[in-house]
Design an enzyme around this catalytic site. Structure first.
Site, PDB file in Angstrom:
ATOM      1  CE1 TYR A   1       3.048  -5.014  -0.658  1.00  0.00           C
ATOM      2  CE2 TYR A   1       3.174  -7.121  -2.218  1.00  0.00           C
ATOM      3  CZ  TYR A   1       3.088  -5.905  -2.031  1.00  0.00           C
ATOM      4  OH  TYR A   1       2.367  -5.098  -3.145  1.00  0.00           O
ATOM      5  CG  HIS A   2       0.756 -10.495  -1.961  1.00  0.00           C
ATOM      6  ND1 HIS A   2       1.948 -11.097  -2.027  1.00  0.00           N
ATOM      7  CD2 HIS A   2       0.721  -9.794  -3.150  1.00  0.00           C
ATOM      8  CE1 HIS A   2       2.591 -10.818  -2.949  1.00  0.00           C
ATOM      9  NE2 HIS A   2       2.041  -9.946  -3.861  1.00  0.00           N
ATOM     10  CB  THR A  16      -0.824  -6.506  -5.204  1.00  0.00           C
ATOM     11  OG1 THR A  16      -0.361  -7.566  -5.834  1.00  0.00           O
ATOM     12  CG2 THR A  16      -0.922  -6.522  -3.731  1.00  0.00           C
ATOM     13  CB  SER A  69       3.283 -13.105   0.839  1.00  0.00           C
ATOM     14  OG  SER A  69       2.874 -11.645   0.485  1.00  0.00           O
ATOM     15  CE  LYS A 105       0.128  -3.102  -1.716  1.00  0.00           C
ATOM     16  NZ  LYS A 105       0.570  -1.653  -1.790  1.00  0.00           N
TER      17      LYS A 105
HETATM   18  N1  LIG Z   1       6.648  -3.074  -8.538  1.00  0.00           N
HETATM   19  C1  LIG Z   1       5.800  -3.954  -8.497  1.00  0.00           C
HETATM   20  O1  LIG Z   1       5.958  -4.898  -9.508  1.00  0.00           O
HETATM   21  C2  LIG Z   1       4.392  -3.565  -7.821  1.00  0.00           C
HETATM   22  C3  LIG Z   1       3.551  -4.441  -8.029  1.00  0.00           C
HETATM   23  C4  LIG Z   1       2.109  -4.450  -7.372  1.00  0.00           C
HETATM   24  C5  LIG Z   1       1.884  -3.663  -6.420  1.00  0.00           C
HETATM   25  N2  LIG Z   1       3.025  -2.647  -6.366  1.00  0.00           N
HETATM   26  C6  LIG Z   1       2.790  -1.570  -5.465  1.00  0.00           C
HETATM   27  O2  LIG Z   1       3.474  -0.257  -5.893  1.00  0.00           O
HETATM   28  C7  LIG Z   1       3.693   0.130  -4.642  1.00  0.00           C
HETATM   29  C8  LIG Z   1       5.280   0.765  -5.009  1.00  0.00           C
HETATM   30  O3  LIG Z   1       6.003   0.111  -5.414  1.00  0.00           O
HETATM   31  P1  LIG Z   1       7.623  -0.043  -5.675  1.00  0.00           P
HETATM   32  O4  LIG Z   1       8.012  -1.235  -6.586  1.00  0.00           O
HETATM   33  O5  LIG Z   1       7.645   1.366  -6.282  1.00  0.00           O
HETATM   34  O6  LIG Z   1       8.141   0.002  -4.269  1.00  0.00           O
HETATM   35  P2  LIG Z   1       9.435   0.876  -3.863  1.00  0.00           P
HETATM   36  O7  LIG Z   1       9.691   0.146  -2.495  1.00  0.00           O
HETATM   37  O8  LIG Z   1      10.390   1.057  -4.757  1.00  0.00           O
HETATM   38  O9  LIG Z   1       8.535   2.321  -3.462  1.00  0.00           O
HETATM   39  C9  LIG Z   1       7.896   2.380  -2.149  1.00  0.00           C
HETATM   40  C10 LIG Z   1       8.487   3.799  -1.785  1.00  0.00           C
HETATM   41  O10 LIG Z   1       7.719   4.221  -0.426  1.00  0.00           O
HETATM   42  C11 LIG Z   1       8.592   4.662   0.288  1.00  0.00           C
HETATM   43  N3  LIG Z   1       7.983   4.249   1.732  1.00  0.00           N
HETATM   44  C12 LIG Z   1       7.528   3.159   2.270  1.00  0.00           C
HETATM   45  N4  LIG Z   1       7.050   3.264   3.323  1.00  0.00           N
HETATM   46  C13 LIG Z   1       7.051   4.655   3.936  1.00  0.00           C
HETATM   47  C14 LIG Z   1       6.812   5.465   4.986  1.00  0.00           C
HETATM   48  N5  LIG Z   1       6.278   5.245   6.149  1.00  0.00           N
HETATM   49  N6  LIG Z   1       6.947   6.923   4.756  1.00  0.00           N
HETATM   50  C15 LIG Z   1       7.762   7.488   3.589  1.00  0.00           C
HETATM   51  N7  LIG Z   1       7.760   6.793   2.422  1.00  0.00           N
HETATM   52  C16 LIG Z   1       7.620   5.441   2.660  1.00  0.00           C
HETATM   53  C17 LIG Z   1       9.862   3.456   0.245  1.00  0.00           C
HETATM   54  O11 LIG Z   1      11.036   4.394   0.871  1.00  0.00           O
HETATM   55  C18 LIG Z   1       9.768   3.554  -1.281  1.00  0.00           C
HETATM   56  O12 LIG Z   1      10.629   4.572  -1.765  1.00  0.00           O
HETATM   57  C19 LIG Z   1       3.849  -0.418  -3.404  1.00  0.00           C
HETATM   58  O13 LIG Z   1       2.713  -0.028  -2.720  1.00  0.00           O
HETATM   59  C20 LIG Z   1       3.729  -1.819  -4.129  1.00  0.00           C
HETATM   60  O14 LIG Z   1       2.952  -2.624  -2.926  1.00  0.00           O
HETATM   61  C21 LIG Z   1       4.100  -2.849  -6.790  1.00  0.00           C
END
Ligand SMILES: NC(=O)c1ccc[n+]([C@@H]2O[C@H](COP(=O)([O-])OP(=O)(O)OC[C@H]3O[C@@H](n4cnc5c(N)ncnc54)[C@H](O)[C@@H]3O)[C@@H](O)[C@H]2O)c1
Length: 382
Positions: free
Chosen positions: A181-182, A144, A179, A185
């Site tokens: 969370y960040h 991120t 945060s 990452k």
């Molecule tokens: N959505 C955004 O704006 C954004 C921005 C920057 C980075 N990200 C990163 O992109 C990735 C996806 O984000 P998102 O918005 O789709 O999140 P999301 O929560 O919709 O998707 C993550 C998926 O991973 C699964 N998951 C988590 N831990 C798991 C585990 N131990 N075993 C199996 N599955 C597991 C969850 O059930 C979920 O379906 C994340 O790593 C997030 O940090 C997202």
């Protein structure tokens, strides 16, 4: 290519799996529905119901003719990881499987611990599994932009050349997150970089900004293929939340002064960035880093754009500056470089009024289902 999408049930994972499948790649997804469980526990709903992965993969096969294999299990558990990697033997792994919400990570000790354990264990397991079962596979990891924080100098694309006492060295760009969370990452990036140096893994780490949007080319086949859409303060990203707030007549909740500036991108561009990264893999022993966003906006800019679009639909949108529950700079310098993905051929989908109107017109259909109680959850950073 055989591509394993981890977190394939998620907001970004499911559309990515369909997109890569539509390109003719062989796709398997893995997910344990952690995100759905956390939403249930925190009593926040998606805007609309989303079928589970078995139903979605069956539906995708019926509309596209392409098969996506679904593996349901916890990637922080080594037994499940070995089963999936042994069976599928991926040539590339897209790693989305983390607890992705900053407010969730700041909720309480349990949520913080879950975020730490889950995110670091999954990343470590991916590294160990690639080394053991498919050492030549390319890992594309979602990081991120929040890893960098908001330093008072330009943010380079992953790396910084430092000159010190007449000597020079290139380091990972300094990271300073806002945060827990960040911070996980940042720890992921450190783990990946260590094992790239030590075991010669191939890794691309994508420093992604907040994503907005609902539709991708593949969701046009059937509305039941849409990704889940969160509008609550814990899991929803800011622009998606503002669109729902505008539709339901809730003032757009700008934290503090609203000068917080970040790089944003349309969900369609997430899929293209991941695809371009897969098509241009890192070499053995190389960590590629791209800053993955297309445009920078302050929260005030976003609120203003949503107000304008909403008023065109006669929604009478109001903006409210509320006390900032986070600890962050509300006015700051922000100039991140983001040329790497453009150089690979990314054609951005910019945030136009048409994009906002399309989202709003879609959300209006669900107006009666929007639960106003989940718009503000007031998760405080201190
Ligand atoms: N959505 C955004 O704006 C954004 C921005 C920057 C980075 N990200 C990163 O992109 C990735 C996806 O984000 P998102 O918005 O789709 O999140 P999301 O929560 O919709 O998707 C993550 C998926 O991973 C699964 N998951 C988590 N831990 C798991 C585990 N131990 N075993 C199996 N599955 C597991 C969850 O059930 C979920 O379906 C994340 O790593 C997030 O940090 C997202």
């Amino acid at each position: 290519m055989r591509i394993l999408v981890l977190g394939g049930d998620g907001y970004l994972g499911w559309p990515t799996a369909m997109h890569l499948s539509a390109q003719g790649h062989e796709i398997a997804v893995a997910d344990n529905y952690l995100r759905r469980r956390l939403c249930r526990e925190e009593q926040v709903d998606f805007l609309y119901e989303v079928p589970d992965l078995n139903e979605r993969t069956a539906l995708w096969q019926s509309v596209s003719g392409h098969h996506i294999a679904a593996h349901i299990g916890d990637l922080s558990q080594w037994d499940f990881v070995t089963e999936v990697f042994e069976k599928f033997s991926p040539q590339a792994v897209v790693h989305y499987a983390e607890q992705p919400a900053a407010p969730y990570s700041m909720l309480n000790r349990q949520a913080a611990t879950l975020t730490l354990h889950n995110n670091l264990s999954v990343t470590a397991n991916v590294i160990f599994a690639v080394r053991e079962f498919c050492p030549d596979a390319h890992i594309v990891k979602l990081g991120t932009m929040g890893e960098y924080g908001t330093p008072n100098i330009d943010i380079e694309e992953g790396w910084l050349e430092v000159e010190h006492k007449g000597r020079k060295h290139t380091f990972l760009y300094p990271r300073q997150a806002g945060s827990l969370y960040h911070t996980t990452k940042i720890m992921d990036t450190d783990l990946l970089w260590f094992y790239v140096r030590t075991w010669g893994l191939r890794v691309t780490d994508l420093m992604q900004g907040p994503v907005y949007g609902i539709f991708t080319a593949e969701t046009q086949h059937d509305e039941r293929l849409l990704p889940f859409f969160s509008y609550d303060e814990i899991f929803g990203t800011v622009l998606n939340r503002f669109v729902v707030q505008a539709v339901v007549g809730h003032p757009l909740s700008v934290y503090g002064k609203g000068g917080q500036t970040r790089g944003y991108l349309n969900i369609k561009d997430t899929l293209n960035c991941v695809r371009l990264s897969l098509e241009n893999p890192a070499d053995r022993g190389e960590l590629k880093i791209f800053n993955q966003f297309t445009e920078a906006f302050s929260v005030n800019d976003l609120a203003e754009k949503v107000r304008e679009a909403g008023n065109q639909l006669k929604l009478n949108v109001k903006i409210e500056h509320i006390e900032n529950p986070r600890i962050e700079a509300e006015a700051h310098y922000y100039n991140p470089i983001h040329t790497g993905l453009l150089d690979l051929g990314l054609k951005p989908h910019y945030l136009s009024k048409e994009v906002l109107l399309e989202m709003m017109e879609f959300v209006i259909q669900y107006k009666g289902l929007i639960n106003k109680d989940q718009i503000r959850r007031n998760v405080k950073w201190n």
